[in-house]
Motif scaffolding. Structure first.
Motif, PDB file in Angstrom:
ATOM      1  N   UNK A  94       0.823  -1.220   0.000  1.00  0.00           N
ATOM      2  CA  UNK A  94       0.000   0.000   0.000  1.00  0.00           C
ATOM      3  C   UNK A  94       0.855   1.266   0.000  1.00  0.00           C
ATOM      4  N   UNK A  95       2.177   1.094   0.004  1.00  0.00           N
ATOM      5  CA  UNK A  95       3.060   2.255  -0.014  1.00  0.00           C
ATOM      6  C   UNK A  95       3.179   2.950   1.325  1.00  0.00           C
ATOM      7  N   UNK A  96       2.961   2.211   2.412  1.00  0.00           N
ATOM      8  CA  UNK A  96       3.065   2.797   3.755  1.00  0.00           C
ATOM      9  C   UNK A  96       4.527   2.845   4.178  1.00  0.00           C
ATOM     10  N   UNK A  97       5.018   3.996   4.630  1.00  0.00           N
ATOM     11  CA  UNK A  97       6.427   4.112   4.995  1.00  0.00           C
ATOM     12  C   UNK A  97       6.743   3.598   6.389  1.00  0.00           C
ATOM     13  N   UNK A  98       5.706   3.227   7.176  1.00  0.00           N
ATOM     14  CA  UNK A  98       5.955   2.839   8.558  1.00  0.00           C
ATOM     15  C   UNK A  98       5.000   1.740   9.010  1.00  0.00           C
ATOM     16  N   UNK A  99       5.549   0.784   9.762  1.00  0.00           N
ATOM     17  CA  UNK A  99       4.748  -0.176  10.514  1.00  0.00           C
ATOM     18  C   UNK A  99       4.781   0.257  11.972  1.00  0.00           C
ATOM     19  N   UNK A 100       3.608   0.451  12.555  1.00  0.00           N
ATOM     20  CA  UNK A 100       3.551   0.856  13.947  1.00  0.00           C
ATOM     21  C   UNK A 100       3.361  -0.353  14.835  1.00  0.00           C
ATOM     22  N   UNK A 101       4.137  -0.397  15.925  1.00  0.00           N
ATOM     23  CA  UNK A 101       3.968  -1.455  16.915  1.00  0.00           C
ATOM     24  C   UNK A 101       3.828  -0.825  18.286  1.00  0.00           C
ATOM     25  N   UNK A 102       3.014  -1.462  19.142  1.00  0.00           N
ATOM     26  CA  UNK A 102       2.841  -0.959  20.500  1.00  0.00           C
ATOM     27  C   UNK A 102       3.456  -1.936  21.488  1.00  0.00           C
ATOM     28  N   UNK A 103       3.846  -1.422  22.630  1.00  0.00           N
ATOM     29  CA  UNK A 103       4.559  -2.219  23.613  1.00  0.00           C
ATOM     30  C   UNK A 103       3.712  -3.394  24.086  1.00  0.00           C
ATOM     31  N   UNK A 104       4.387  -4.464  24.409  1.00  0.00           N
ATOM     32  CA  UNK A 104       3.731  -5.725  24.705  1.00  0.00           C
ATOM     33  C   UNK A 104       2.968  -5.693  26.030  1.00  0.00           C
ATOM     34  N   UNK A 105       1.836  -6.373  26.023  1.00  0.00           N
ATOM     35  CA  UNK A 105       1.074  -6.593  27.253  1.00  0.00           C
ATOM     36  C   UNK A 105       1.141  -8.058  27.683  1.00  0.00           C
ATOM     37  N   UNK A 106       1.915  -8.852  26.974  1.00  0.00           N
ATOM     38  CA  UNK A 106       1.940 -10.295  27.189  1.00  0.00           C
ATOM     39  C   UNK A 106       2.634 -10.670  28.500  1.00  0.00           C
ATOM     40  N   UNK A 107       2.025 -11.605  29.218  1.00  0.00           N
ATOM     41  CA  UNK A 107       2.654 -12.134  30.434  1.00  0.00           C
ATOM     42  C   UNK A 107       3.850 -13.014  30.099  1.00  0.00           C
ATOM     43  N   UNK A 108       3.995 -13.375  28.838  1.00  0.00           N
ATOM     44  CA  UNK A 108       5.102 -14.231  28.410  1.00  0.00           C
ATOM     45  C   UNK A 108       6.319 -13.432  27.965  1.00  0.00           C
ATOM     46  N   UNK A 109       6.207 -12.116  27.960  1.00  0.00           N
ATOM     47  CA  UNK A 109       7.286 -11.271  27.445  1.00  0.00           C
ATOM     48  C   UNK A 109       8.287 -10.911  28.535  1.00  0.00           C
TER      49      UNK A 109
END
Length: 299
Positions: A94-109
């Motif tokens: 789609x021509x997006x210059x960025x992938x956004x990620x948010x900090x983990x909420x996982x108990x396994x992290x």
């Protein structure tokens, strides 16, 4: 800073992908933040959705959202790497210059900052061949990273050219976080700024924090934190940030309003930011201007 600095987030708007694109364009916006589910759920799939987005003439600022990625191990880590690769392909399509990620909420992290930074670096490396950047956002209910300074620490430690922090005003306001440190983040390392407000001064529980975030945000200028929002943008401006601002406003009421009404509210909000915030940012020039005016009057 002007209207071209601002864009809608499709999560804010009701209706189909096509309707969201048309409403954003009609309201005068030139950019848009897309969610991956907007594209994969579109009839004909990602390729058809990508053609629609490109035909709209709107510039895509990024794709949301990679969740619970960092700090994992074993098969769970490998699974998330596979998910990330697919999301990066969507960015490319789609021509997006960025992938956004948010900090983990996982108990396994893991909460080990070195491990978190290592995983951020790995994702940034995967993104390089596709010409995509990665933006890392601190969720205010993140398990280990829940403050913008923690996300900045992880990004600094990862030390990768196409990795930056995402600043989200909601999470800063919900944490009642100090704002002065925003000025210490170089503008070049801020991948995106997301703006929203909410209607009360106090978050009374962890559950209310999440409920407000997902259902009850409002546009800047409509909520109870106008002064703090103005200060956030001024700090970023002074730090040299000249990138995009996205209205990420999760609001169930907006989803029951006509599209053009919601888009018009967003445009008013962009005007509020530019009129109220930028003018104050340049306030250091006012004494000199006043002095010149007095000289002119004396002449």
């Amino acid at each position: 800073m002007n209207l071209s600095s601002f864009g809608m987030d499709t999560i804010t708007l009701p209706g189909s992908l096509e309707a969201k694109l048309l409403a954003s364009k009609a309201a005068g916006f030139a950019q848009i933040m897309l969610w991956a589910r907007d594209l994969v759920a579109y009839p004909g799939g990602v390729d058809a959705a990508a053609k629609l987005v490109k035909a709209s003439g709107l510039r895509v600022t990024g794709i949301q959202v990679m969740r619970d990625y960092e700090g994992l191990s074993g098969t769970l880590h490998e699974y998330k790497i596979d998910v990330a690769k697919n999301m990066l392909r969507i960015c490319k399509a789609v021509g997006a210059p960025m992938l956004m990620m948010c900090s983990s909420t996982s108990t396994h992290a893991s909460g080990d900052i070195e491990v978190i930074a290592r995983d951020l670096r790995k994702l940034a490396n995967l993104a390089v061949p596709l010409g995509v950047n990665v933006g890392y956002e601190a969720l205010s209910w993140g398990r280990h990273v829940n403050h913008y300074l923690q996300s900045w620490e992880a990004v600094q430690l990862a030390d990768h050219a196409n990795l930056g922090v995402v600043i989200d005003s909601y999470h800063i306001l919900a944490n009642d976080a100090a704002l002065d440190d925003l000025a210490d983040i170089p503008g070049s390392k801020i991948a995106m700024v997301q703006l929203s407000d909410f209607m009360w001064r106090e978050i009374r529980s962890a559950e209310e924090r999440i409920e407000t975030a997902r259902h009850l945000r409002v546009f800047p200028g409509e909520g109870e934190h106008a002064r703090e929002l103005a200060e956030i943008v001024r700090h970023l401006y002074r730090a040299g940030y000249d990138g995009d601002y996205s209205f990420e406003v999760f609001n169930d009421d907006y989803l029951q309003m006509p599209l053009d009404v919601v888009a018009a509210r967003a445009r008013r909000s962009a005007k509020w930011v530019t009129d109220q915030v930028l003018r104050k940012s340049l306030g250091v020039r006012e004494p000199q201007a006043a002095q010149l005016a007095r000289v002119a009057e004396a002449d």
